[in-house]
Structures are given as C-alpha cells and as structure tokens.
Design a protein around this motif. Structure first.
Motif, short mmCIF file in Angstrom:
data_model
loop_
_atom_site.label_atom_id
_atom_site.label_comp_id
_atom_site.label_asym_id
_atom_site.label_seq_id
_atom_site.Cartn_x
_atom_site.Cartn_y
_atom_site.Cartn_z
N TRP A 88 0.86 -1.18 0.00
CA TRP A 88 0.00 0.00 0.00
C TRP A 88 0.89 1.23 0.00
N PRO A 125 -8.04 -7.66 4.36
CA PRO A 125 -6.69 -7.93 3.83
C PRO A 125 -6.68 -8.33 2.37
N ARG A 133 -6.98 -2.62 2.38
CA ARG A 133 -5.98 -3.57 2.86
C ARG A 133 -5.13 -2.98 3.99
#
Length: 318
Positions: A88, A125, A133
């Motif tokens: 991310w 997730p 996430r």
C-alpha cells in the motif's frame, strides 16, 4: 467496568474526533488531545478537562510521554489518499499501519491497558484497494496488543453530520456543476451519524463485553451512491442529472483529479467502490438504534421544512 478517568484521543481534532471529545467530556472524562498544530484544535480548548498539546504522535518518544497518566487510548487517525505503493502507499502505511503499531507498543510499555480503534467498514486484507488492505493491517496491529492491551475495533461506514466531508462534498459539487458524472454510482452505502459513532466509542470504553470485539457501525438505511447524490441535490435546491460512469471512465476521471491539490477522488477510491460499504449484520452493537440520515442532513444541507421532509420520503422510496 466504567468510563476511564483520562483518555488519549489520537486524531481528536477532526470532524469525528471533535464529536467524541464532546461526548466524553460530558461524562467528566479528562482528555489529552495531541495535534500537529495547536490552531487545528483550538475549538477543543473550551471543553472541560481537555488538554490540547502540540505533538508528533508518530514519534515513539513523544507517544511515551503522551501515555503518562492516561487510562485508555482512542485511535482515530486515517487518510483517504496516498501515492500508490506495495502492498500500500506510504501515507496509508504511515497512518493506518505504522501508527496503530506504535500506539500498541507505547500503551504496553506505559501500562495503558485499553484501546478503542476506529477503523473502517470494508477493511479487508484481500480488499480491492490499498485503503481497505492497509486498514485491515492496522486492525491486525491493534489485535496483536492482546493480552496486555484490551482492544475494541469499530468499523464505521461513511460518516455524516454537520461538518462532514461526505455529503458536504457533494453539496459543493452540485452547486458548481450542471451535471454529475459519477463513478461507483451503484455502490451501496449505509451512512452512520457522527453522534452515533461518538456514543459507540464511549460505550466501548465503558463495557467489559466490548473487549476483544469488532463491531460494524452503520445507519438504518442502505442507499446507492447515486441516490445519495440525488438526495443532496434536492435538499440543497440544486438537483442535477447523475451520469453513471463505467469503471474505466471513472478511473480516467480519478487519474485527472489526482493531479489536483487535495484530490476529490483517486483511483484507489474507485477500487474501494467495487464492494458495497454496508454492515454485515446489525448496523450497531448492543441493540442501539441508529440515527436516520433524513433526520439530520436537512439541518445542515437545507432548510428543515416541508420540502426537506418530502425529499427524505422520496429517498426512502427510491
């Protein structure tokens, strides 16, 4: 179990944090509210028992000092946009993953045995967006505090109320533009009132049965994004045609908006809207009755009058 005497409210100067601060101080809870700039939280200084301090909560040394003398932590920090990254982006990593990890470590070291973490409905997730996430990774960091730090995780849907950045955003757009090209128009949302979120935080701190639990927080009604935008248009007296965009066009639109300072939309936001933002069970824990959108939104987006009530009724039928 009862409300703690003193709470460290991290992320307390914003829209949701202000509602929580007001709710907790009504019951005599003392607060420590760190902020990057004192000017951002000057409105909280009038609350009895609230101590506003200029501090960098990402600094472990500073966090250790902030934990001194508090009985519980409420964790609120979240961001909607980040540069992309793997797994991310850096802003998501810092706010959603690293900060919860640091909060748990600092609480454990200081002997602070209680934390309530406000995450987001849709945290997963395996979610389609970096936002979802990273939110799930932050929840995992909070849960890792057991058994030393007793946790509760709250997952609100999009939050509405005076000063929100959701309905007010669309209110500003419908006032400026003659039509609304809209990505994710069919995505379903279950907006929750900010006052209900504040009540849930307070109750989580006070209830022994909230420890180790994750709760959804949502409103009583499910709407598509298109219905919400159309409702805002009617309520503000600026009804606009909504043009649903397929995802490919929504991604192009978001890519252009990402180039603006303080972007209204990002491609990661579009990915988030691949899944509905609705509660998986009861909208709120402990049999709480959620506040209806139509009972609050006319008070700050339009006049509370016959037209507003008729528009609310129309929204329920849509």
């Amino acid at each position: 179990m009862s409300l703690p005497r003193k709470v460290l409210l991290v992320g307390g100067s914003g829209f949701v944090g202000t509602a929580i601060a007001e709710r907790l101080t009504r019951d005599g809870v003392g607060l420590v509210v760190p902020t990057r700039r004192l000017a951002n939280a000057r409105h909280l200084r009038v609350l009895p028992g609230a101590e506003v301090v200029e501090a960098d909560v990402f600094d472990p040394t500073v966090l250790a000092r902030l934990m001194d003398g508090v009985d519980a932590v409420v964790s609120l920090v979240g961001v909607l946009h980040s540069r992309p990254g793997s797994p991310w982006g850096p802003a998501f990593a810092r706010a959603h993953v690293e900060l919860p990890t640091k909060l748990v470590a600092a609480a454990r070291a200081a002997g602070v045995a209680r934390i309530v973490h406000v995450s987001a409905l849709g945290a997963d997730p395996a979610g389609p967006s970096e936002y979802q996430r990273s939110k799930a990774a932050g929840e995992a960091a909070i849960r890792a505090g057991s058994p030393d730090v007793a946790w509760t995780i709250l997952r609100p849907s999009v939050i509405f109320g005076p000063g929100d950045s959701f309905l007010n955003l669309f209110a500003g757009l419908v006032r400026r533009f003659p039509l609304m090209p809209l990505g994710g128009a069919g995505t379903r949302f279950q907006p929750v009132y900010v006052g209900d979120v504040a009540e849930a935080v307070a109750e989580s701190l006070a209830r022994a049965d909230a420890v180790g639990q994750t709760y959804d927080l949502a409103g009583p009604q499910v709407y598509t994004l298109r219905q919400l935008v159309e409702y805002v248009g009617r309520l503000t007296g600026c009804p606009r045609p909504v043009i649903p965009l397929p995802e490919a066009l929504a991604m192009l639109q978001a890519a252009a908006l990402e180039c603006l300072p303080g972007p209204l939309m990002s491609r990661d936001n579009v990915r988030s809207m691949r899944v509905d933002n609705i509660a998986g069970g009861p909208p709120q824990p402990w049999g709480r009755t959620p506040t209806a959108l139509e009972a609050v939104a006319p008070c700050y987006l339009g006049k509370v009058n016959k037209r507003g009530r008729l528009d609310a009724a129309q929204l329920r039928r849509d």
